[in-house]
Design an enzyme around this catalytic site. Structure first.
Site, PDB file in Angstrom:
ATOM      1  N   LYS A  73      12.604  15.716   0.224  1.00 40.82           N
ATOM      2  CA  LYS A  73      12.794  15.909   2.260  1.00 40.82           C
ATOM      3  C   LYS A  73      11.559  14.697   2.161  1.00 40.82           C
ATOM      4  CE  LYS A  73      12.189  19.985   2.951  1.00 40.82           C
ATOM      5  NZ  LYS A  73      11.399  21.936   3.842  1.00 40.82           N
ATOM      6  N   GLU A  94      10.440  25.276   3.779  1.00 38.52           N
ATOM      7  CA  GLU A  94       9.337  25.313   4.603  1.00 38.52           C
ATOM      8  C   GLU A  94      10.295  24.072   6.000  1.00 38.52           C
ATOM      9  OE1 GLU A  94       5.487  22.341   4.449  1.00 38.52           O
ATOM     10  OE2 GLU A  94       6.502  22.557   2.389  1.00 38.52           O
ATOM     11  N   ARG A 133      17.926  23.001 -10.146  1.00 42.07           N
ATOM     12  CA  ARG A 133      18.099  22.203  -8.585  1.00 42.07           C
ATOM     13  C   ARG A 133      19.201  21.471  -9.122  1.00 42.07           C
ATOM     14  NH1 ARG A 133      12.822  19.251  -7.468  1.00 42.07           N
ATOM     15  NH2 ARG A 133      14.254  19.170  -5.115  1.00 42.07           N
TER      16      ARG A 133
END
Length: 551
Positions: A269, A34, A259
């Site tokens: 983020k 994104e 992850r």
């Protein structure tokens, strides 16, 4: 890229089985960020996995921007992501935007409404959350759940036309409010947002939710293996439901992996953006940031990051990697690549009182002891030099073998020098030391008369460049006692130390992102942002040595 992952992992085994069974003739993966921030080292793991997996089996990888939330997205982030992927060494086969599919997604939402599988809901966000239930209690159906197909079609069109305010209505999938999987309890698939989009402008007043858009994007592009992190495992039934009920012609398979978590490292983020917005760092590419841009500016190489990602591998179980492992790979990469130079980052003047005034000589030193082809360079030696302040102690402890009154050391590539005098200012601070040299002890002369226990580096005070050195420590302090603190309270106040020093003149024509091993001080990168023709600024990438070993 031709150097692909050779080690096996469960995702690679799935791909092999799918190819061998004939389920797929060619695999297609995607990296779908994104554009709401800069990529960080965690994204690098996904980039390496997706691109190298496709490369190994002669497949394709798409770069797709999941730009379904215009409130947080920006063209700046799009361009930074493209730059980062290329810098890491990868080239995408196709570049796509989720927003390019908005017309198709809208049509699929209409299809669901016509099939009785979606409805417009007027509940507030708070009520929707309350109606959803808990992990142990089923949800409660919305009072708007049984609106007719015709009413839903009319309301959804009005939502699209901008006739309702943000947050006043949403489109929800009609699945099962008593499902044990909360994600299946009539999830929102469209919301109203009167926000200009970076790609589609003001065309749309409604935008699809990620859980609805993502499976459609994968299916439209013919993605065979949709690889994502473990937090999406519970979303997989919804992913499959969307693909099936929207009657997509291809059926991608979602596969989840753990992850990347690294000690002393922010992998969010949202938090990284907070650091930028609050001025804790001087931008997304601050060398203390774990962003790919920050690592690049600090001096990390694409090879070191790719090798790190390959080493940590791919697994189902979550774990935390020691940040020293990443440092290991940049040391390993630069050890043979980086030319050597002598620099003093915290200088103390040394005057050799028996060296002739006004005289200097040229010495030869190796460019890189680990590379026979690197050759030698010349440096100058004169009466006045700079040494590291930490290489002198007036009253040293036992086993301190560097400069102190009466002790003799070797100056690297030059002579033995004995400390004879200490010069102090009126406050008692040492500002200069004096010494005498032995002309017979020149390096390479074969002198064997006596030995010294320490060799230190130096630069010629009359032939050196003033420069700045930036030394880094972890930006975030990891500690069990820190768990309940606000994120910004975990900032390390000593994450950046700036010193003014000197470096040999051989590097005077160097430019931003040139890398060196500065003898005894570590690996350094010339800062590409702040350095200019008047002054070079060096970012320390990593110290020279570590006790860390790969298990």
């Amino acid at each position: 890229m031709s150097n692909t992952q050779s080690s096996s992992n469960f995702i690679r085994n799935i791909v092999i089985d799918d190819l061998n069974s004939g389920k797929h003739e060619k695999i297609i993966t995607r990296f779908p960020p994104e554009p709401n921030g800069y990529l960080h080292i965690g994204h690098a793991k996904s980039i390496v996995l997706n691109f190298e997996l496709a490369d190994e089996f002669k497949g394709k990888t798409n770069l797709r921007f999941d730009d379904t939330n215009p409130v947080k997205e920006d063209t700046e982030y799009v361009e930074s992501i493209k730059e980062d992927v290329n810098w890491l060494g990868f080239n995408w086969d196709n570049l796509f935007f989720a927003s390019n599919y908005f017309d198709t997604m809208y049509e699929k939402a209409i299809l669901l409404i016509k099939k009785g599988l979606a409805y417009v809901c007027d509940l507030t966000p708070e009520d929707i959350k309350a109606y959803r239930g808990t992990l142990t209690e089923p949800g409660k159906e919305s009072p708007y759940r049984n609106r007719s197909v015709e009413e839903n079609l009319s309301l959804f069109e009005k939502m699209k036309n901008g006739e309702f305010e943000d947050g006043s209505k949403v489109l929800r999938a009609k699945i099962d409010m008593s499902s044990p999987n909360i994600n299946m309890r009539d999830p929102i698939i469209y919301r109203i947002s009167h926000t200009k989009h970076h790609n589609t402008g003001s065309k749309w007043c409604v935008y699809p939710m990620y859980d609805f858009a993502h499976p459609l994007e994968d299916a439209i592009e013919g993605i065979t293996h949709s690889i994502c992190t473990l937090e999406f495992e519970d979303h997989r039934p919804l992913y499959d439901w969307v693909v099936e009920n929207c009657e997509m012609s291809s059926t991608p398979r979602q596969i989840e992996f753990a992850r990347l978590n690294i000690t002393n490292t922010v992998m969010s983020k949202r938090k990284l953006k907070m650091l930028v917005d609050e001025g804790v760092v001087d931008g997304w590419d601050d060398p203390r940031m774990p962003t790919i841009a920050g690592l690049r500016r600090r001096g990390y190489t694409p090879e070191s990051i790719r090798n790190f990602c390959r080493e940590i591998g791919v697994a189902k179980a979550s774990s935390t990697v020691d940040s020293q492992m990443l440092e290991h790979f940049i040391r390993e990469d630069l050890n043979t690549k980086a030319p050597r130079a002598m620099a003093v980052i915290n200088p103390l003047k040394l005057v050799i009182t028996n060296y002739p005034e006004g005289q200097s000589e040229v010495l030869e030193v190796e460019n890189n002891p680990n590379d026979e082809t690197a050759g030698k360079r010349t440096i100058t030696f004169s009466r006045e030099l700079y040494i590291e302040r930490e290489d002198f102690m007036e009253n040293p402890p036992k086993k301190y073998y560097r400069f102190f009154p009466g002790n003799e050391v070797r100056l690297m590539g030059a002579y033995f020098v004995k400390c004879t005098d200490v010069i102090k200012d009126k406050d008692g601070n040492v500002v200069e030391i004096h010494g005498t040299y032995d002309v017979e002890t020149k390096s390479g002369s074969g002198f064997t008369g006596r030995k010294v226990k320490s060799t230190i580096h130096w630069v010629d005070a009359n032939n050196s460049l003033p420069c700045e050195f930036r030394l880094y420590e972890p930006l975030i302090l990891d500690s069990e006692s820190e768990e309940n603190k606000h994120f910004l309270e975990q900032i390390n106040p000593n994450s950046l130390t700036v010193t003014q020093g000197f470096i040999e003149t051989n590097i005077k024509n160097s430019r931003g992102n040139d890398k060196f091993q500065l003898v005894r001080n570590g690996y350094f990168n010339i800062d590409p942002v702040y350095s200019d023709d008047n002054k070079l600024i060096f970012n320390r990438i990593v110290s020279l040595k570590s006790s860390f070993k790969i298990k």
